[in-house]
Design an enzyme around this catalytic site. Sequence first.
Site, mmCIF file in Angstrom:
data_model
loop_
_atom_site.group_PDB
_atom_site.id
_atom_site.type_symbol
_atom_site.label_atom_id
_atom_site.label_comp_id
_atom_site.label_asym_id
_atom_site.label_seq_id
_atom_site.Cartn_x
_atom_site.Cartn_y
_atom_site.Cartn_z
ATOM 1 N N THR A 1 41.461 33.655 36.381
ATOM 2 C CA THR A 1 42.637 32.903 37.328
ATOM 3 C C THR A 1 43.274 34.243 38.036
ATOM 4 O O THR A 1 43.297 35.301 37.290
ATOM 5 C CB THR A 1 43.723 32.285 36.534
ATOM 6 O OG1 THR A 1 44.681 31.921 37.342
ATOM 7 C CG2 THR A 1 44.245 33.327 35.377
ATOM 8 N N HIS B 1 43.158 33.863 18.860
ATOM 9 C CA HIS B 1 42.898 34.872 17.691
ATOM 10 C C HIS B 1 42.432 34.123 16.554
ATOM 11 O O HIS B 1 42.068 34.982 15.493
ATOM 12 C CB HIS B 1 44.247 35.474 17.142
ATOM 13 C CG HIS B 1 44.239 36.625 16.716
ATOM 14 N ND1 HIS B 1 43.057 37.566 16.208
ATOM 15 C CD2 HIS B 1 45.336 37.695 16.323
ATOM 16 C CE1 HIS B 1 43.410 38.712 15.518
ATOM 17 N NE2 HIS B 1 44.851 38.845 15.772
#
Length: 419
Positions: A338, A390
Amino acid sequence: MAEVKVPELAESITEGSIAQWLKQPGDRVEKGDYILELETDKVNVEIISDYAGTLTEQLAEEGDTVLVGQAVATVDESGAAAAPAAPAQEAAPAPVAEAPAAPAAAPAQAQGAPKEEAVPGQGVIASPAARKLAREKGIDLNAVQAVDPLGRVRVQDVEAANNAPVQAAPAAAPAPAKKAAAPELNDDRVEVIKMTRRRQTIAKRLVQVQAEAAMLTTFNEVDLSAVMELRNRHKDAFVKNHDVKLGFMSFFTKAVIGALKQYPLLNAEIQGDHILKKNFYDIGVAVSTEEGLVVPVVRDADRKSFAEIEKDISDLAVKARNNKLGLSDLSGGTFTITNGGTFGSLLSTPILNAPQVGILGMHTIKTRPIAVGDKIENRPMMYLALSYDHRIVDGKEAVGFLVAVKNMLEDPEQLLLQG
């Protein structure tokens, strides 16, 4: 009398809102004619008639939510229009479109009620054929035991579940069809605007991904001197040979692919307690449109040249802004880039595009004084941000990925070897 029904659209799409009727009661329709525009979570789709004749009745109004498989119109194949139906329907769409709970919408919802059993299973991974069979049998996909070790529901799983009489619960789902009423404000300084389906979906998914993923962001900066010098040397010949400009996105796409090959868990996704590591590179490129952000996908980007990537991105951006993207343009990306820099963003934290586990944020290029050896030089610098999940990507891998992207952009010749 033939019924026009909402067809199977894509595996993840089970409903949509009627954005616009393209045919009115009394209009002649041919087989294959577009009769309405349906707004889904991802794109707007034009629904065709499978029958030739006269459109006799609209079974739902503009703004109504309809399910896949639900009848939305009737067609008289003999060609004769039902005279009483036309006047009532012609007056309805404009005043009622902003009032979803009005009584006029009830018949359409009642027609689709038996199909609503598929909605509770919307988050289940299932084949389109399995979803269709589940709707026909009134089976909740959440209650189906999948043989597939990854939890994918197949037709045979639904057929097996159909033998258990407890699975179907047709009376359980009338409530979800209700829509929230618009707030009433007695203040002409405040304008109440109903969110589009796409904006509602964007809002829900952004909140959902932050609730479900262990999202972290790591940052770095890149010196784009080498990339800009290379572009300046080749830009004229590039346009002449390929009829497209050499932009930054092809460099970043190639660098991302090279880094993904070194850190493959950033090209994966999580399904239950399994990791799906993908050995292909379908790179999503975020595009801003008036209706919200969409992420069309450059397929097999690792196999494409700089020119092919630039052409794909340009074509997808034009389609996005003209609302012409198809479902195939938006599905199945493995990683997203992006570029907030086009709007002047200096630094931001991009949110993951679920179920992907990585997204790279580009930002505006600023000339800043940088230490180069023993000297201070002004260099075109860009901050990079990598948000990652994560749960499967550790900090060491995330930082290594971003450093690999930085190194390849600062030495673009590496892109030919690794990207």
